[in-house]
Design a protein around this motif. Sequence first.
Motif, PDB file in Angstrom:
ATOM      1  N   UNK A  58       0.841  -1.211   0.000  1.00 59.19           N
ATOM      2  CA  UNK A  58       0.000   0.000   0.000  1.00 59.19           C
ATOM      3  C   UNK A  58       0.869   1.251   0.000  1.00 59.19           C
ATOM      4  N   UNK A  59       1.932   1.261   0.804  1.00 61.79           N
ATOM      5  CA  UNK A  59       2.836   2.417   0.817  1.00 61.79           C
ATOM      6  C   UNK A  59       3.466   2.632  -0.551  1.00 61.79           C
ATOM      7  N   UNK A  60       3.864   1.543  -1.212  1.00 58.55           N
ATOM      8  CA  UNK A  60       4.472   1.668  -2.539  1.00 58.55           C
ATOM      9  C   UNK A  60       3.441   2.160  -3.553  1.00 58.55           C
ATOM     10  N   UNK A  61       2.201   1.719  -3.439  1.00 58.38           N
ATOM     11  CA  UNK A  61       1.151   2.197  -4.339  1.00 58.38           C
ATOM     12  C   UNK A  61       0.908   3.694  -4.144  1.00 58.38           C
ATOM     13  N   UNK A  62       0.906   4.148  -2.894  1.00 54.45           N
ATOM     14  CA  UNK A  62       0.755   5.581  -2.632  1.00 54.45           C
ATOM     15  C   UNK A  62       1.932   6.373  -3.196  1.00 54.45           C
ATOM     16  N   UNK A  63       3.137   5.829  -3.050  1.00 51.45           N
ATOM     17  CA  UNK A  63       4.314   6.471  -3.643  1.00 51.45           C
ATOM     18  C   UNK A  63       4.165   6.535  -5.159  1.00 51.45           C
ATOM     19  N   UNK A  64       3.687   5.445  -5.762  1.00 49.36           N
ATOM     20  CA  UNK A  64       3.545   5.392  -7.219  1.00 49.36           C
ATOM     21  C   UNK A  64       2.558   6.436  -7.731  1.00 49.36           C
ATOM     22  N   UNK A  65       1.403   6.570  -7.071  1.00 51.03           N
ATOM     23  CA  UNK A  65       0.424   7.538  -7.582  1.00 51.03           C
ATOM     24  C   UNK A  65       0.847   8.976  -7.312  1.00 51.03           C
ATOM     25  N   UNK A  66       1.840   9.153  -6.452  1.00 44.78           N
ATOM     26  CA  UNK A  66       2.381  10.490  -6.175  1.00 44.78           C
ATOM     27  C   UNK A  66       3.521  10.855  -7.114  1.00 44.78           C
ATOM     28  N   UNK A  67       3.961   9.901  -7.922  1.00 47.52           N
ATOM     29  CA  UNK A  67       5.117  10.090  -8.798  1.00 47.52           C
ATOM     30  C   UNK A  67       4.666  10.414 -10.214  1.00 47.52           C
ATOM     31  N   UNK A  68       5.182  11.504 -10.757  1.00 38.60           N
ATOM     32  CA  UNK A  68       4.906  11.828 -12.162  1.00 38.60           C
ATOM     33  C   UNK A  68       5.758  10.911 -13.031  1.00 38.60           C
ATOM     34  N   UNK A  69       5.129  10.343 -14.055  1.00 39.38           N
ATOM     35  CA  UNK A  69       5.834   9.421 -14.940  1.00 39.38           C
ATOM     36  C   UNK A  69       5.524   9.775 -16.392  1.00 39.38           C
ATOM     37  N   UNK A  70       6.397   9.341 -17.291  1.00 35.13           N
ATOM     38  CA  UNK A  70       6.200   9.596 -18.711  1.00 35.13           C
ATOM     39  C   UNK A  70       5.935   8.309 -19.491  1.00 35.13           C
ATOM     40  N   UNK A  71       6.216   7.190 -18.875  1.00 30.00           N
ATOM     41  CA  UNK A  71       6.026   5.892 -19.530  1.00 30.00           C
ATOM     42  C   UNK A  71       5.694   4.860 -18.458  1.00 30.00           C
ATOM     43  N   UNK A  72       5.213   3.676 -18.857  1.00 32.29           N
ATOM     44  CA  UNK A  72       4.921   2.655 -17.850  1.00 32.29           C
ATOM     45  C   UNK A  72       6.138   2.413 -16.947  1.00 32.29           C
ATOM     46  N   UNK A  73       5.885   2.436 -15.648  1.00 38.99           N
ATOM     47  CA  UNK A  73       6.956   2.328 -14.663  1.00 38.99           C
ATOM     48  C   UNK A  73       6.614   1.245 -13.649  1.00 38.99           C
ATOM     49  N   UNK A  74       7.597   0.398 -13.344  1.00 40.08           N
ATOM     50  CA  UNK A  74       7.418  -0.674 -12.366  1.00 40.08           C
ATOM     51  C   UNK A  74       8.043  -0.236 -11.044  1.00 40.08           C
ATOM     52  N   UNK A  75       7.276  -0.363  -9.970  1.00 42.72           N
ATOM     53  CA  UNK A  75       7.742  -0.066  -8.621  1.00 42.72           C
ATOM     54  C   UNK A  75       7.844  -1.392  -7.874  1.00 42.72           C
ATOM     55  N   UNK A  76       8.998  -1.649  -7.262  1.00 41.80           N
ATOM     56  CA  UNK A  76       9.216  -2.908  -6.564  1.00 41.80           C
ATOM     57  C   UNK A  76       9.090  -2.716  -5.063  1.00 41.80           C
ATOM     58  N   UNK A  77       8.551  -3.721  -4.399  1.00 44.53           N
ATOM     59  CA  UNK A  77       8.388  -3.715  -2.949  1.00 44.53           C
ATOM     60  C   UNK A  77       9.486  -4.598  -2.364  1.00 44.53           C
ATOM     61  N   UNK A  78      10.221  -4.051  -1.405  1.00 48.31           N
ATOM     62  CA  UNK A  78      11.274  -4.836  -0.758  1.00 48.31           C
ATOM     63  C   UNK A  78      10.694  -5.471   0.510  1.00 48.31           C
ATOM     64  N   UNK A  79      11.142  -6.683   0.802  1.00 45.09           N
ATOM     65  CA  UNK A  79      10.704  -7.382   2.002  1.00 45.09           C
ATOM     66  C   UNK A  79      11.701  -7.270   3.120  1.00 45.09           C
ATOM     67  N   UNK A  80      12.791  -6.556   2.898  1.00 37.97           N
ATOM     68  CA  UNK A  80      13.845  -6.460   3.910  1.00 37.97           C
ATOM     69  C   UNK A  80      13.451  -5.605   5.080  1.00 37.97           C
TER      70      UNK A  80
END
Length: 80
Positions: A58-80
Amino acid sequence: MQKEAERAGIPSALITAIPSVAKSVGVSRIITGGGIPYPAGDPTLPPDREAEFRRRLVEKALEAISTKIAEPTVFHVSLA
């Protein structure tokens, strides 16, 4: 549906276990989730670690929708 929301100016993100498919169809913001049967969780983890994993998704999804992008972008979630 996601592409229509983006066209209307509503940022959105997709949590998926198969980011390559999402990217190939033009999804803008892609969050790499867990496995195919459970993209938004991992029932093999102990309950406290799975809750942490879901929170990070959920935190990564919130970060993603807050990020301006110009092309499809993959955001990875770390389990560490």
